[in-house]
Design a protein around this motif. Sequence first.
Motif, mmCIF file in Angstrom:
data_model
loop_
_atom_site.group_PDB
_atom_site.id
_atom_site.type_symbol
_atom_site.label_atom_id
_atom_site.label_comp_id
_atom_site.label_asym_id
_atom_site.label_seq_id
_atom_site.Cartn_x
_atom_site.Cartn_y
_atom_site.Cartn_z
ATOM 1 N N LEU A 412 0.825 -1.216 0.000
ATOM 2 C CA LEU A 412 0.000 0.000 0.000
ATOM 3 C C LEU A 412 0.858 1.265 0.000
ATOM 4 O O LEU A 412 0.710 2.148 -0.846
ATOM 5 N N LEU A 413 1.795 1.365 0.955
ATOM 6 C CA LEU A 413 2.461 2.638 1.239
ATOM 7 C C LEU A 413 3.353 3.111 0.088
ATOM 8 O O LEU A 413 3.342 4.268 -0.285
ATOM 9 N N TYR A 414 4.179 2.199 -0.480
ATOM 10 C CA TYR A 414 5.181 2.660 -1.452
ATOM 11 C C TYR A 414 4.980 2.079 -2.846
ATOM 12 O O TYR A 414 5.863 2.195 -3.696
ATOM 13 N N LEU A 441 -6.510 3.104 5.490
ATOM 14 C CA LEU A 441 -5.618 3.473 6.601
ATOM 15 C C LEU A 441 -4.750 2.263 6.929
ATOM 16 O O LEU A 441 -5.277 1.196 7.257
ATOM 17 N N PRO A 442 -3.431 2.409 6.842
ATOM 18 C CA PRO A 442 -2.578 1.255 7.169
ATOM 19 C C PRO A 442 -2.807 0.826 8.618
ATOM 20 O O PRO A 442 -3.158 1.662 9.455
ATOM 21 N N VAL A 476 2.222 -3.273 4.593
ATOM 22 C CA VAL A 476 0.900 -3.890 4.381
ATOM 23 C C VAL A 476 0.578 -3.944 2.886
ATOM 24 O O VAL A 476 0.993 -3.052 2.123
ATOM 25 N N ARG A 477 -0.073 -5.029 2.463
ATOM 26 C CA ARG A 477 -0.425 -5.200 1.041
ATOM 27 C C ARG A 477 -1.903 -4.872 0.824
ATOM 28 O O ARG A 477 -2.689 -4.922 1.784
#
Length: 503
Positions: A412-414, A441-442, A476-477
């Motif tokens: 998710l994030l990068y 939201l992670p 997180v994926r």
Amino acid sequence: MTRATVKRRRGLLALSLFLALAASSTPWSAVLLSVGALQIMTSSSSHPSLRTCSPTVGGSRFRRCGHGDDDIFVLGLKASSSTALRLGDEPQLQGQPNMKKKDLRTLQRFLEVECWKLPQIRSLDRTLLAVSDACKQINRIVQRAQTDDLYGAAIDPKTGLEAELNVQGEAQQQLDVLCNTLMLRAFCGASNDAVCAVASEEEPLPRSCADVMGYDVSTNSLVGGDLVKTFNSGEYVAVFDPIDGSKNIDSSLPVGTVFGIYRRPEGSYSSALVREKSDSYDLDGFLQRGTKMVAAGYCLYSATTVLVLTLGSGVHGFTLDPDRQIFLQTHPNMRIPDVGSLYSFNEANSRDYSEPVQKFLKNMKETGKMGGKKVTSRYVGALVADVHNVLINGGIYGYPATRDNPNGKLRLLYESAPMAMIMEQAGGAGSTGYGRILDVLPPQPRRRRNRQDDGASGGSNEDADWNEDAGKGIHVRVPTFLGSVENVFELDQFHKYYGESGG
Ligand code: FBP
């Protein structure tokens, strides 16, 4: 080839033709041979074809030949400019009137103006320029990987053994480590320290820029107060995937770099932590929704090297000028078509896809149409390459949840969030199938670190929990669907009707 050599060769050729003529059996071959000999012997002197040479037709070639240098005329045939090019005289291309290049704005100029225009990101111009320089270096490394043997697993400098598996459970490759270091230093080393901490696909936990830049708190924290402040006063945190699609490198297929920048939430602290633990950092800045990102971008290393960037007001593409090594604004205000006929999924996994995705793909292939157009499939196997293709041509890219990856494969994030921001800024969409990727939201840490924690070791269990939570949140994926708004909307409808809460 020197003029003398050309002359010598031409003489030899004429001589051999003459001899052949003398020896030739039939009048016809004699006639033909004599014409050839005549052509060669007469060509050098008259330059008859020069009359056709106007500055625009392979102009540089002639300008260079200056009526003296007659490489083209070795063959004695009126060589068209393309023939000259085939002679591998590419540099002559630059001689072409390069009006086009002059007109293109440089990335540096774009950043100076745009960051000046947008006060909320004013201090990011130098950081983004440093990131673009890192992309140029990664581009060179990727192009040299074969010749400079930059392949294979990374070796741990301390043990001399193959490096351990990274947080993704993959064997870290030399290229991963090299490109990771370049991006770490680009974000943390930029002259105005806008960024105070970073998280990367190759790093298990976020790192403060003090640590990345090798700042040793134990020696300087007492004396170098300002230094402490310098490293950690930045108001932004950055996330990135240094080399995306790394599996493609062995077969020289496109790869990329993805990054996103978040503003550190008000009140989240920084400098205090440095005094005690320079290598870790508080998560507040990272575990935010994608809607909080202030900038995102990717760099595609392929037939051309293209940097695509959004600062939250539109999307712009910059192509690397290989001669001058500068990024030029070739794609201002990129807009994805509202609907497209291209789909990009690794269908080898389709039997493991959820029902809505299977139905979406089945329907598309049965109708042979998407968005009213004949559907076509492209899958390079590198997120940056496949999404760039969709951004330019319209359509949809998807990495759905599968049995092995119930949350999909992409982080998710990068990976997903930065690409979703770019897609939305270009008029497209980014969805998990059940909602906007940017609204995800992670997972948050079970326990917040607070000022009291500094210095007081929270005890190994608490630290282990924190690290575990940090790792979960940062890596997180999320199922990822990116593309034209009509196509992603259609996919979401299939989730609505056939999905978990469908019907
Ligand atoms: P990496 O960042 O580890 O390379 O993984 C991500 C990725 O390579 C994406 O770029 C790409 O879209 C996807 O995985 C390909 O996965 P698969 O080979 O399963 O189709």
